[in-house]
Design a protein around this motif. Structure first.
Motif, PDB file in Angstrom:
ATOM      1  N   PRO A 190       0.741  -1.126   0.004  1.00 25.03           N
ATOM      2  CA  PRO A 190       0.113   0.173   0.238  1.00 25.03           C
ATOM      3  C   PRO A 190       0.966   1.143   0.022  1.00 25.03           C
ATOM      4  O   PRO A 190       2.184   1.227   0.491  1.00 25.03           O
ATOM      5  CB  PRO A 190      -0.772  -0.056   1.290  1.00 25.03           C
ATOM      6  CG  PRO A 190       0.125  -0.736   2.167  1.00 25.03           C
ATOM      7  CD  PRO A 190       0.743  -1.929   1.212  1.00 25.03           C
ATOM      8  N   MET A 191       0.235   2.256  -0.168  1.00 32.02           N
ATOM      9  CA  MET A 191       0.794   3.668  -0.103  1.00 32.02           C
ATOM     10  C   MET A 191       1.279   4.017   1.518  1.00 32.02           C
ATOM     11  O   MET A 191       0.287   3.519   2.411  1.00 32.02           O
ATOM     12  CB  MET A 191      -0.210   4.859  -0.735  1.00 32.02           C
ATOM     13  CG  MET A 191      -0.478   4.861  -2.200  1.00 32.02           C
ATOM     14  SD  MET A 191       1.163   5.291  -3.029  1.00 32.02           S
ATOM     15  CE  MET A 191       0.752   7.000  -3.208  1.00 32.02           C
ATOM     16  N   CYS A 192       2.130   4.570   1.471  1.00 34.97           N
ATOM     17  CA  CYS A 192       2.635   5.367   2.999  1.00 34.97           C
ATOM     18  C   CYS A 192       2.909   6.751   3.010  1.00 34.97           C
ATOM     19  O   CYS A 192       3.042   7.234   2.095  1.00 34.97           O
ATOM     20  CB  CYS A 192       3.797   4.576   3.415  1.00 34.97           C
ATOM     21  SG  CYS A 192       4.338   4.954   5.122  1.00 34.97           S
ATOM     22  N   ILE A 204       2.346   8.221  10.868  1.00 35.25           N
ATOM     23  CA  ILE A 204       2.203   7.525   9.813  1.00 35.25           C
ATOM     24  C   ILE A 204       0.814   6.963   9.415  1.00 35.25           C
ATOM     25  O   ILE A 204       0.350   6.247  10.092  1.00 35.25           O
ATOM     26  CB  ILE A 204       3.156   6.376   9.481  1.00 35.25           C
ATOM     27  CG1 ILE A 204       4.611   7.033   9.350  1.00 35.25           C
ATOM     28  CG2 ILE A 204       3.110   5.422   8.485  1.00 35.25           C
ATOM     29  CD1 ILE A 204       5.991   6.134   9.644  1.00 35.25           C
ATOM     30  N   GLU A 205       0.356   6.936   8.191  1.00 43.86           N
ATOM     31  CA  GLU A 205      -0.732   6.048   7.704  1.00 43.86           C
ATOM     32  C   GLU A 205      -0.212   5.225   6.453  1.00 43.86           C
ATOM     33  O   GLU A 205       0.352   5.642   5.839  1.00 43.86           O
ATOM     34  CB  GLU A 205      -1.986   6.755   7.484  1.00 43.86           C
ATOM     35  CG  GLU A 205      -2.046   7.963   6.269  1.00 43.86           C
ATOM     36  CD  GLU A 205      -3.486   8.501   6.079  1.00 43.86           C
ATOM     37  OE1 GLU A 205      -4.503   7.921   6.544  1.00 43.86           O
ATOM     38  OE2 GLU A 205      -3.446   9.626   5.811  1.00 43.86           O
ATOM     39  N   GLN A 206      -0.963   4.174   6.171  1.00 42.32           N
ATOM     40  CA  GLN A 206      -0.953   3.356   5.018  1.00 42.32           C
ATOM     41  C   GLN A 206      -2.379   3.338   4.186  1.00 42.32           C
ATOM     42  O   GLN A 206      -3.410   3.147   5.219  1.00 42.32           O
ATOM     43  CB  GLN A 206      -0.573   2.082   5.560  1.00 42.32           C
ATOM     44  CG  GLN A 206       0.581   1.767   6.151  1.00 42.32           C
ATOM     45  CD  GLN A 206       2.009   1.449   5.556  1.00 42.32           C
ATOM     46  OE1 GLN A 206       1.903   1.240   4.306  1.00 42.32           O
ATOM     47  NE2 GLN A 206       2.983   1.086   6.183  1.00 42.32           N
ATOM     48  N   TYR A 207      -2.463   3.304   3.137  1.00 41.68           N
ATOM     49  CA  TYR A 207      -3.833   3.342   2.667  1.00 41.68           C
ATOM     50  C   TYR A 207      -3.635   2.875   1.215  1.00 41.68           C
ATOM     51  O   TYR A 207      -2.322   2.795   0.505  1.00 41.68           O
ATOM     52  CB  TYR A 207      -4.395   4.866   2.589  1.00 41.68           C
ATOM     53  CG  TYR A 207      -3.455   5.893   1.938  1.00 41.68           C
ATOM     54  CD1 TYR A 207      -3.425   6.242   0.649  1.00 41.68           C
ATOM     55  CD2 TYR A 207      -2.540   6.803   2.936  1.00 41.68           C
ATOM     56  CE1 TYR A 207      -2.652   7.165   0.264  1.00 41.68           C
ATOM     57  CE2 TYR A 207      -1.879   7.450   2.327  1.00 41.68           C
ATOM     58  CZ  TYR A 207      -2.034   8.083   1.090  1.00 41.68           C
ATOM     59  OH  TYR A 207      -1.023   8.958   0.494  1.00 41.68           O
ATOM     60  N   GLY A 208      -4.902   2.376   0.605  1.00 38.30           N
ATOM     61  CA  GLY A 208      -4.879   2.075  -0.900  1.00 38.30           C
ATOM     62  C   GLY A 208      -5.399   0.648  -0.541  1.00 38.30           C
ATOM     63  O   GLY A 208      -5.281  -0.038   0.234  1.00 38.30           O
ATOM     64  N   THR A 209      -5.480   0.041  -2.031  1.00 35.96           N
ATOM     65  CA  THR A 209      -6.096  -1.252  -2.220  1.00 35.96           C
ATOM     66  C   THR A 209      -4.909  -2.227  -2.529  1.00 35.96           C
ATOM     67  O   THR A 209      -4.189  -1.871  -3.342  1.00 35.96           O
ATOM     68  CB  THR A 209      -7.142  -1.416  -3.256  1.00 35.96           C
ATOM     69  OG1 THR A 209      -8.404  -0.489  -3.003  1.00 35.96           O
ATOM     70  CG2 THR A 209      -7.526  -2.897  -3.385  1.00 35.96           C
ATOM     71  N   VAL A 210      -4.774  -3.241  -1.597  1.00 32.19           N
ATOM     72  CA  VAL A 210      -3.890  -4.303  -2.002  1.00 32.19           C
ATOM     73  C   VAL A 210      -4.675  -5.614  -2.465  1.00 32.19           C
ATOM     74  O   VAL A 210      -5.391  -5.980  -1.813  1.00 32.19           O
ATOM     75  CB  VAL A 210      -3.174  -4.680  -0.794  1.00 32.19           C
ATOM     76  CG1 VAL A 210      -2.075  -5.967  -1.046  1.00 32.19           C
ATOM     77  CG2 VAL A 210      -2.350  -3.389  -0.275  1.00 32.19           C
ATOM     78  N   GLU A 211      -4.094  -6.027  -3.648  1.00 32.41           N
ATOM     79  CA  GLU A 211      -4.904  -7.250  -4.208  1.00 32.41           C
ATOM     80  C   GLU A 211      -4.019  -8.306  -4.589  1.00 32.41           C
ATOM     81  O   GLU A 211      -2.904  -8.514  -4.983  1.00 32.41           O
ATOM     82  CB  GLU A 211      -5.626  -6.851  -5.825  1.00 32.41           C
ATOM     83  CG  GLU A 211      -5.949  -7.997  -6.340  1.00 32.41           C
ATOM     84  CD  GLU A 211      -6.950  -7.375  -7.666  1.00 32.41           C
ATOM     85  OE1 GLU A 211      -7.904  -6.857  -7.694  1.00 32.41           O
ATOM     86  OE2 GLU A 211      -6.329  -7.797  -8.673  1.00 32.41           O
ATOM     87  N   ILE A 212      -4.239  -9.423  -3.914  1.00 24.70           N
ATOM     88  CA  ILE A 212      -3.481 -10.441  -3.597  1.00 24.70           C
ATOM     89  C   ILE A 212      -3.940 -11.645  -4.496  1.00 24.70           C
ATOM     90  O   ILE A 212      -4.906 -11.985  -4.256  1.00 24.70           O
ATOM     91  CB  ILE A 212      -3.033 -11.240  -2.213  1.00 24.70           C
ATOM     92  CG1 ILE A 212      -2.681 -10.024  -1.324  1.00 24.70           C
ATOM     93  CG2 ILE A 212      -2.492 -12.301  -2.269  1.00 24.70           C
ATOM     94  CD1 ILE A 212      -2.809 -10.602  -0.063  1.00 24.70           C
ATOM     95  N   VAL A 213      -3.180 -12.143  -5.356  1.00 20.21           N
ATOM     96  CA  VAL A 213      -3.699 -13.127  -6.204  1.00 20.21           C
ATOM     97  C   VAL A 213      -2.836 -14.229  -6.364  1.00 20.21           C
ATOM     98  O   VAL A 213      -1.844 -14.475  -6.167  1.00 20.21           O
ATOM     99  CB  VAL A 213      -3.847 -12.483  -8.052  1.00 20.21           C
ATOM    100  CG1 VAL A 213      -3.724 -13.576  -8.968  1.00 20.21           C
ATOM    101  CG2 VAL A 213      -4.357 -11.241  -7.984  1.00 20.21           C
ATOM    102  N   ASN A 214      -3.686 -15.319  -6.242  1.00 21.47           N
ATOM    103  CA  ASN A 214      -3.119 -16.867  -6.229  1.00 21.47           C
ATOM    104  C   ASN A 214      -3.198 -17.295  -7.860  1.00 21.47           C
ATOM    105  O   ASN A 214      -4.156 -17.594  -8.313  1.00 21.47           O
ATOM    106  CB  ASN A 214      -3.891 -17.794  -5.370  1.00 21.47           C
ATOM    107  CG  ASN A 214      -3.094 -19.012  -5.616  1.00 21.47           C
ATOM    108  OD1 ASN A 214      -2.697 -19.666  -6.385  1.00 21.47           O
ATOM    109  ND2 ASN A 214      -3.650 -19.901  -4.278  1.00 21.47           N
ATOM    110  N   HIS A 215      -1.843 -17.365  -8.049  1.00 21.11           N
ATOM    111  CA  HIS A 215      -2.183 -17.294  -9.829  1.00 21.11           C
ATOM    112  C   HIS A 215      -2.242 -18.888 -10.164  1.00 21.11           C
ATOM    113  O   HIS A 215      -2.564 -19.209 -11.421  1.00 21.11           O
ATOM    114  CB  HIS A 215      -0.801 -17.033 -10.423  1.00 21.11           C
ATOM    115  CG  HIS A 215      -0.542 -15.658 -10.440  1.00 21.11           C
ATOM    116  ND1 HIS A 215      -0.731 -14.796 -11.385  1.00 21.11           N
ATOM    117  CD2 HIS A 215      -0.090 -14.582  -9.408  1.00 21.11           C
ATOM    118  CE1 HIS A 215      -0.623 -13.471 -11.061  1.00 21.11           C
ATOM    119  NE2 HIS A 215      -0.052 -13.519  -9.909  1.00 21.11           N
ATOM    120  N   SER A 216      -2.302 -19.932  -9.328  1.00 19.82           N
ATOM    121  CA  SER A 216      -2.638 -21.250  -9.346  1.00 19.82           C
ATOM    122  C   SER A 216      -3.965 -21.837  -9.482  1.00 19.82           C
ATOM    123  O   SER A 216      -4.424 -22.475  -9.968  1.00 19.82           O
ATOM    124  CB  SER A 216      -1.742 -22.077  -8.286  1.00 19.82           C
ATOM    125  OG  SER A 216      -0.324 -21.713  -8.435  1.00 19.82           O
TER     126      SER A 216
END
Length: 426
Positions: A190-192, A204-216
């Protein structure tokens, strides 16, 4: 040869509980005098006084992703892909948890700088290299000693100053491969943002969308690192869900990146949210000040039926005097007698400016930082004169086989301990 190395390394396993000297005071220095002409600019080319640094290289900062390696092993042990995904999601969140209250800037790595981290007690080793200077790109590769996982990526941090805050965009892809399950997961951090650069308490803040993909399997986890919001009520919150390849929502993930992450059935989550809305649960309206008052205590409201995925490791009591380092970070620049003969001469533990700052000698740190940067510029001028291109040592530019995007790939060989071709950068 590797086993012989590990035997010699175990005796010298980093174990210190504190830095040699306390944090250098920044009270007499004005960051505004440096940054006032840089609003909206990318900061990688701006020379900052060493006092605003912390005594670690960015390569060492990257290695802090490995603090919660036990989560990777947990994921390796699970038979269900959704269960594995939720633990991988917890690992992705834990990888940024060490940034909480870390307002010092890590040293920019010199071109060709490296860092190795061998932790036989946790069963892994890591090598990182600064593969580009403009733009700055850091590549890393970690692997289990028993061939259970590989974790690798390259990061191109973009820093911008916006008047009252500095925003860091960590461009680059993280790839985690669980070898037993023949699975590969990818995501981007994410953004910091560091607030109150000019006046007030830094936070400090962290923000934004994190997309985790299982490619299998096609499973996906979407995590929303929430911005602070009104009165700080969303501060540090992370919420998201796991969906399978048919886009059916299977689990809801929630918590705070500074504290803990939980997993719960989507129906239980929806029921709780409806009840919460009806009762107007006051616990979820805490202000930023209230959050700070409860520091060290869990402030996440736990939904009935939830499973704890991860909990942050408490920091040492003297952390505030040690650049807000975690216990893990405290060991990263430790250099015991004999270690230097085992590692590459480019390892950042051998950098004199970082070593001087760690020892509390700000004058030497500043002088050495300027010397190293000028040496780097002189080397670049020589290459330009001879029309030579920089050759990386341990990584090469290639294609990530899972995302098909450009990535830096580890070529192997670092732990064979042949460093005859390493550049003289210090």
């Amino acid at each position: 040869m590797i086993q012989k190395y590990f035997k010699s390394y175990i005796v010298q396993m980093p174990s210190r509980k504190a830095l040699p000297a306390e944090m250098i005071s920044r009270n007499n220095f004005s960051v505004w005098s440096i940054l006032k002409k840089c609003i909206g600019m990318e900061l990688s080319k701006i020379a900052m006084p060493v006092v605003f640094n912390e005594p670690l290289s960015f390569l060492q900062r990257i290695s802090e992703y490995m603090e919660h390696t036990h989560l990777i092993y947990k994921a390796c042990s699970l038979s269900d892909s959704i269960d594995r995904m939720q633990v991988v999601a917890a690992f992705a969140v834990s990888a940024v948890a060490s940034q909480w209250e870390r307002t010092g800037k890590p040293f920019n790595p010199l071109l060709g700088e490296t860092f190795e981290l061998v932790r036989e007690d946790d069963g892994y080793r890591l090598i990182s290299e600064q593969v580009s200077h403009h733009p700055p790109v850091s590549a890393f590769h970690a692997q289990s000693l028993k061939h259970e996982f590989e974790f690798h990526g390259s990061i191109y941090p973009k820093l911008k100053f916006w008047g009252k805050s500095v925003e860091a965009e960590p461009k680059g892809t993280m790839t985690l491969e669980l070898l037993k399950h023949k699975e590969a997961y990818t995501w981007t951090n994410p953004m910091c943002c560091v607030h109150n650069i000019i006046l007030g308490k830094l936070w400090i803040e962290q923000y934004g969308t994190v997309e985790i993909v299982n490619h299998s399997t096609g499973d996906k986890c979407v995590l929303n690192f929430k911005p602070c919001g009104m009165f700080g009520k969303e501060l540090h919150k992370v919420e998201g869900h796991i969906q399978d390849k048919n886009k059916k929502k299977r689990r809801v993930i929630y918590g705070k990146w500074t504290e803990c992450m939980y997993s719960v059935d989507p129906k239980a989550y929806d029921t709780h949210k409806k009840l919460e809305k009806k009762t107007g649960d006051a616990k979820n309206c805490e202000s930023e000040e209230e959050h700070e008052m409860s520091e060290g205590q869990e402030t996440v409201t736990v939904i009935p039926g939830s499973a704890l995925l991860w909990k942050i490791t408490p920091r040492p009591a003297h952390s505030a005097q040690m650049y807000n380092f975690t216990s893990f970070a405290m060991t990263l620049n430790e250099l015991e007698p004999g270690m230097e003969r085992l590692m590459a001469p480019t390892d950042c533990r051998l950098r004199p400016d970082i070593r001087a700052m760690e020892n509390g000698d700000i004058e030497t740190a500043s002088t050495e930082k300027e010397r190293l940067e000028e040496k780097q510029r002189a080397a670049r001028r020589e290459r330009s004169k001879d029309e030579e291109e920089w050759a990386t040592r341990w990584f090469q530019l290639g294609t990530n086989p899972h995302t098909r995007g450009e990535d830096w790939i580890y070529t192997g060989g670092y732990f064979d301990r042949n460093y005859t071709d390493c550049p003289n950068i210090y």
